[in-house]
Design a protein around this motif. Structure first.
Motif, PDB file in Angstrom:
ATOM      1  N   GLN A 121       0.806  -1.224   0.000  1.00 50.63           N
ATOM      2  CA  GLN A 121       0.000   0.000   0.000  1.00 50.63           C
ATOM      3  C   GLN A 121       0.839   1.273   0.000  1.00 50.63           C
ATOM      4  O   GLN A 121       0.292   2.370  -0.125  1.00 50.63           O
ATOM      5  CB  GLN A 121      -0.946   0.000   1.198  1.00 50.63           C
ATOM      6  CG  GLN A 121      -1.971  -1.111   1.137  1.00 50.63           C
ATOM      7  CD  GLN A 121      -2.941  -1.082   2.292  1.00 50.63           C
ATOM      8  OE1 GLN A 121      -3.237  -0.033   2.850  1.00 50.63           O
ATOM      9  NE2 GLN A 121      -3.431  -2.245   2.678  1.00 50.63           N
ATOM     10  N   TYR A 135       0.202   5.213  -1.545  1.00 49.15           N
ATOM     11  CA  TYR A 135      -1.212   5.591  -1.627  1.00 49.15           C
ATOM     12  C   TYR A 135      -1.607   6.324  -0.355  1.00 49.15           C
ATOM     13  O   TYR A 135      -1.023   6.122   0.703  1.00 49.15           O
ATOM     14  CB  TYR A 135      -2.108   4.361  -1.810  1.00 49.15           C
ATOM     15  CG  TYR A 135      -1.974   3.741  -3.167  1.00 49.15           C
ATOM     16  CD1 TYR A 135      -2.683   4.252  -4.245  1.00 49.15           C
ATOM     17  CD2 TYR A 135      -1.122   2.666  -3.383  1.00 49.15           C
ATOM     18  CE1 TYR A 135      -2.556   3.697  -5.506  1.00 49.15           C
ATOM     19  CE2 TYR A 135      -0.983   2.111  -4.649  1.00 49.15           C
ATOM     20  CZ  TYR A 135      -1.707   2.630  -5.698  1.00 49.15           C
ATOM     21  OH  TYR A 135      -1.571   2.091  -6.947  1.00 49.15           O
ATOM     22  N   SER A 136      -2.652   7.142  -0.465  1.00 48.64           N
ATOM     23  CA  SER A 136      -3.203   7.759   0.738  1.00 48.64           C
ATOM     24  C   SER A 136      -3.788   6.638   1.594  1.00 48.64           C
ATOM     25  O   SER A 136      -3.823   5.489   1.177  1.00 48.64           O
ATOM     26  CB  SER A 136      -4.278   8.775   0.354  1.00 48.64           C
ATOM     27  OG  SER A 136      -5.316   8.130  -0.356  1.00 48.64           O
ATOM     28  N   ASP A 137      -4.267   6.959   2.747  1.00 49.38           N
ATOM     29  CA  ASP A 137      -4.812   5.957   3.662  1.00 49.38           C
ATOM     30  C   ASP A 137      -5.955   5.184   2.990  1.00 49.38           C
ATOM     31  O   ASP A 137      -6.971   5.766   2.628  1.00 49.38           O
ATOM     32  CB  ASP A 137      -5.312   6.635   4.938  1.00 49.38           C
ATOM     33  CG  ASP A 137      -5.818   5.642   5.968  1.00 49.38           C
ATOM     34  OD1 ASP A 137      -5.540   4.431   5.847  1.00 49.38           O
ATOM     35  OD2 ASP A 137      -6.481   6.095   6.917  1.00 49.38           O
ATOM     36  N   LEU A 138      -5.754   3.898   2.807  1.00 45.79           N
ATOM     37  CA  LEU A 138      -6.775   3.055   2.179  1.00 45.79           C
ATOM     38  C   LEU A 138      -7.548   2.217   3.205  1.00 45.79           C
ATOM     39  O   LEU A 138      -8.256   1.285   2.835  1.00 45.79           O
ATOM     40  CB  LEU A 138      -6.135   2.134   1.136  1.00 45.79           C
ATOM     41  CG  LEU A 138      -5.579   2.829  -0.104  1.00 45.79           C
ATOM     42  CD1 LEU A 138      -4.856   1.838  -1.013  1.00 45.79           C
ATOM     43  CD2 LEU A 138      -6.688   3.527  -0.875  1.00 45.79           C
ATOM     44  N   ALA A 178     -11.029   0.790   2.538  1.00 46.18           N
ATOM     45  CA  ALA A 178     -11.282   0.679   1.093  1.00 46.18           C
ATOM     46  C   ALA A 178     -11.685  -0.754   0.773  1.00 46.18           C
ATOM     47  O   ALA A 178     -11.269  -1.699   1.439  1.00 46.18           O
ATOM     48  CB  ALA A 178     -10.034   1.067   0.307  1.00 46.18           C
ATOM     49  N   THR A 186     -11.188   0.299  -4.237  1.00 46.00           N
ATOM     50  CA  THR A 186     -12.045   1.481  -4.256  1.00 46.00           C
ATOM     51  C   THR A 186     -12.076   2.096  -2.859  1.00 46.00           C
ATOM     52  O   THR A 186     -12.473   1.420  -1.905  1.00 46.00           O
ATOM     53  CB  THR A 186     -13.476   1.106  -4.710  1.00 46.00           C
ATOM     54  OG1 THR A 186     -13.394   0.446  -5.975  1.00 46.00           O
ATOM     55  CG2 THR A 186     -14.362   2.330  -4.818  1.00 46.00           C
ATOM     56  N   PRO A 187     -11.637   3.365  -2.728  1.00 43.79           N
ATOM     57  CA  PRO A 187     -11.646   4.014  -1.414  1.00 43.79           C
ATOM     58  C   PRO A 187     -13.040   4.022  -0.799  1.00 43.79           C
ATOM     59  O   PRO A 187     -14.050   4.088  -1.509  1.00 43.79           O
ATOM     60  CB  PRO A 187     -11.174   5.437  -1.708  1.00 43.79           C
ATOM     61  CG  PRO A 187     -10.392   5.323  -2.979  1.00 43.79           C
ATOM     62  CD  PRO A 187     -11.099   4.245  -3.767  1.00 43.79           C
ATOM     63  N   GLU A 188     -13.074   3.991   0.522  1.00 45.24           N
ATOM     64  CA  GLU A 188     -14.341   4.016   1.253  1.00 45.24           C
ATOM     65  C   GLU A 188     -15.119   5.272   0.883  1.00 45.24           C
ATOM     66  O   GLU A 188     -14.555   6.363   0.800  1.00 45.24           O
ATOM     67  CB  GLU A 188     -14.062   3.989   2.750  1.00 45.24           C
ATOM     68  CG  GLU A 188     -15.290   3.830   3.599  1.00 45.24           C
ATOM     69  CD  GLU A 188     -14.946   3.646   5.067  1.00 45.24           C
ATOM     70  OE1 GLU A 188     -15.727   2.987   5.748  1.00 45.24           O
ATOM     71  OE2 GLU A 188     -13.903   4.185   5.524  1.00 45.24           O
ATOM     72  N   SER A 223     -16.393   5.992  -2.026  1.00 45.37           N
ATOM     73  CA  SER A 223     -16.247   6.350  -3.439  1.00 45.37           C
ATOM     74  C   SER A 223     -16.844   5.252  -4.312  1.00 45.37           C
ATOM     75  O   SER A 223     -16.954   4.105  -3.906  1.00 45.37           O
ATOM     76  CB  SER A 223     -14.766   6.520  -3.788  1.00 45.37           C
ATOM     77  OG  SER A 223     -14.609   6.782  -5.168  1.00 45.37           O
ATOM     78  N   GLU A 261      -9.588   3.487  -7.182  1.00 46.84           N
ATOM     79  CA  GLU A 261      -8.292   4.158  -7.242  1.00 46.84           C
ATOM     80  C   GLU A 261      -7.289   3.263  -7.964  1.00 46.84           C
ATOM     81  O   GLU A 261      -6.369   3.735  -8.600  1.00 46.84           O
ATOM     82  CB  GLU A 261      -7.784   4.483  -5.836  1.00 46.84           C
ATOM     83  CG  GLU A 261      -6.491   5.274  -5.853  1.00 46.84           C
ATOM     84  CD  GLU A 261      -6.192   5.926  -4.522  1.00 46.84           C
ATOM     85  OE1 GLU A 261      -5.023   6.234  -4.304  1.00 46.84           O
ATOM     86  OE2 GLU A 261      -7.108   6.136  -3.705  1.00 46.84           O
TER      87      GLU A 261
END
Length: 164
Positions: free
Chosen positions: A45, A48-51, A54, A97-99, A101, A105
Motif C-alpha cells: 500500500q 497511496y493515501s490511507d486506504l 477501502a 475502491t476508497p471508502e 467512493s 483508485e
C-alpha cells in the motif's frame, strides 16, 4: 461378538482416516496434502493515501473475492480456484475502491499463466502469486521490496504484543 464388531469398526475407521490423511493409497504420505488451486496478490500500500476501509476485488477464472482493507503496509489476498483449473487462467483483475467512493483508485489487470504445484503423489493443482505496487502495477515478478515488507509483517505477527 459385540466387542469384536466394535473393534473391527474402529479399525476400519482408523484405516480410512490414515488413507485420507496420506491423500493417496501408497505407503508414503503425500508431501502436498491440501494443495489448492489459487491466485494470490500481495498488495504493497506504500505510495497511496490511507486506504483503511477501502474495498478490494480480486477476480480470475470466472470467480471473485471481495473484502475491506485494514491499515497495514502490506495485504495478502487469495482467491481459491476450482481444483480442475489448468495452467491457462487468463486475465486476473485487481481493484481497490476508497471508502465512500464509487470510482476505483486501482484497477489493474494482467494475463497470467499458472504454475503447477505438486501434491507429492503424482497429482497437483495450478496456482500463482502476484504483487501489486504503485510503481510496478500487477506483476508475477515479486519485487524485493514486497518480499521484504511481507517478511517484516510476518515477523511483527510473531512478536509478543506490548501491553501496559
Amino acid at each position: 461378538m459385540v466387542k469384536r464388531t466394535v473393534r473391527l469398526g474402529v479399525l476400519a475407521a482408523v484405516s480410512v482416516v490414515a488413507l485420507s490423511a496420506s491423500a493417496c493409497g501408497g505407503s508414503q504420505p503425500c508431501a502436498g496434502f491440501g494443495v489448492t488451486s489459487q491466485i494470490g496478490v500481495m498488495f504493497l500500500q506504500r505510495g497511496y493515501s490511507d486506504l483503511t476501509g477501502a474495498s478490494y476485488e480480486l477476480c480470475a477464472g470466472g470467480r471473485c473475492i471481495e473484502g475491506d482493507l485494514e491499515r497495514q503496509d502490506i495485504t495478502r489476498i487469495s482467491l481459491r480456484l476450482p481444483a480442475d483449473t489448468g495452467p491457462d487462467l487468463g486475465t486476473v483483475r485487481f481493484r481497490v475502491t476508497p471508502e465512500g467512493s464509487s470510482n476505483p483508485e486501482i484497477d489493474a489487470s494482467s494475463d497470467v499463466k499458472l504454475s503447477r504445484q505438486s501434491d507429492g503423489c503424482g497429482g497437483g493443482t495450478y496456482s500463482e502469486g502476484l504483487a501489486f505496487t504503485k510503481e510496478d502495477g500487477l506483476t508475477t515478478k515479486i519485487p524485493p521490496r514486497v518480499s521484504a515488507a511481507w517478511r517484516k509483517h510476518i515477523e511483527s505477527l510473531a512478536q509478543p504484543s506490548q501491553s501496559s
